[in-house]
Scaffold this motif. Structure first.
Motif, PDB file in Angstrom:
ATOM      1  N   ASN A   1       0.750  -1.247   0.044  1.00 30.17           N
ATOM      2  CA  ASN A   1      -0.134  -0.066   0.168  1.00 30.17           C
ATOM      3  C   ASN A   1       0.764   1.308  -0.024  1.00 30.17           C
ATOM      4  O   ASN A   1       0.477   2.216  -0.587  1.00 30.17           O
ATOM      5  N   ALA A   2       1.853   1.147   0.814  1.00 35.15           N
ATOM      6  CA  ALA A   2       2.637   2.445   1.024  1.00 35.15           C
ATOM      7  C   ALA A   2       3.497   2.831  -0.409  1.00 35.15           C
ATOM      8  O   ALA A   2       3.710   3.896  -0.631  1.00 35.15           O
ATOM      9  N   LYS A   3       3.622   1.905  -1.442  1.00 29.04           N
ATOM     10  CA  LYS A   3       4.395   2.014  -2.574  1.00 29.04           C
ATOM     11  C   LYS A   3       3.531   2.018  -3.939  1.00 29.04           C
ATOM     12  O   LYS A   3       3.919   2.212  -4.980  1.00 29.04           O
ATOM     13  N   ASN A   4       2.113   1.829  -3.484  1.00 28.72           N
ATOM     14  CA  ASN A   4       1.126   1.692  -4.451  1.00 28.72           C
ATOM     15  C   ASN A   4       1.713   0.538  -5.703  1.00 28.72           C
ATOM     16  O   ASN A   4       1.487   0.950  -6.826  1.00 28.72           O
ATOM     17  N   THR A   5       2.327  -0.273  -5.182  1.00 28.04           N
ATOM     18  CA  THR A   5       2.834  -1.348  -6.206  1.00 28.04           C
ATOM     19  C   THR A   5       2.126  -2.789  -6.006  1.00 28.04           C
ATOM     20  O   THR A   5       1.905  -3.221  -4.532  1.00 28.04           O
TER      21      THR A   5
END
Length: 123
Positions: A74-78
């Motif tokens: 979630n933090a990296k949108n990956t």
């Protein structure tokens, strides 16, 4: 609208592993479903796996269950696709797709696509 960029493809031996990444940008992905499709030369895009970002729901094609694993940071949108025990039939261009709704398993349901990353599996 969301922009998608795949990476991590390459050449591996049968039985090897690869980890693909799909980085999303341009908008938050919290309301999206994201999926991996594979396209071999001359063939239509085949559903591989998907994740619903908001609910955490995971869906896998029968052909990859037990070998592939989808996940998201979630933090990296990956989004990631860990591919193990690769076989030649797994080869093709792997494309990341997104839609602003629940998971679907057909390519026509996805309006947003990356450019793809090539996976080659040698015997």
């Amino acid at each position: 609208q969301v922009e998608l960029v795949e990476s991590g493809g390459g050449l591996v031996q049968t039985g090897g592993s690869l980890r693909l990444s799909c980085a999303a940008s341009g908008t938050t992905v919290s309301k999206y479903a994201m999926a991996w499709f594979r396209q071999a030369p001359g063939k239509e895009r085949k559903f591989i796996a998907a994740i619903d970002w908001s609910t955490g729901e995971l869906v896998y094609a029968d052909s990859v269950k037990g070998r592939f694993s989808i996940s998201a940071d979630n933090a990296k949108n990956t989004m990631y696709l860990q591919m193990n025990s690769l076989i030649p039939n797994d080869a093709g261009v792997y494309l990341c797709a997104a839609r602003l709704d629940v998971i679907r398993t057909t390519a026509l349901e996805y309006p947003y696509w990356g450019q793809g990353t090539q996976v080659t599996v040698s015997s």
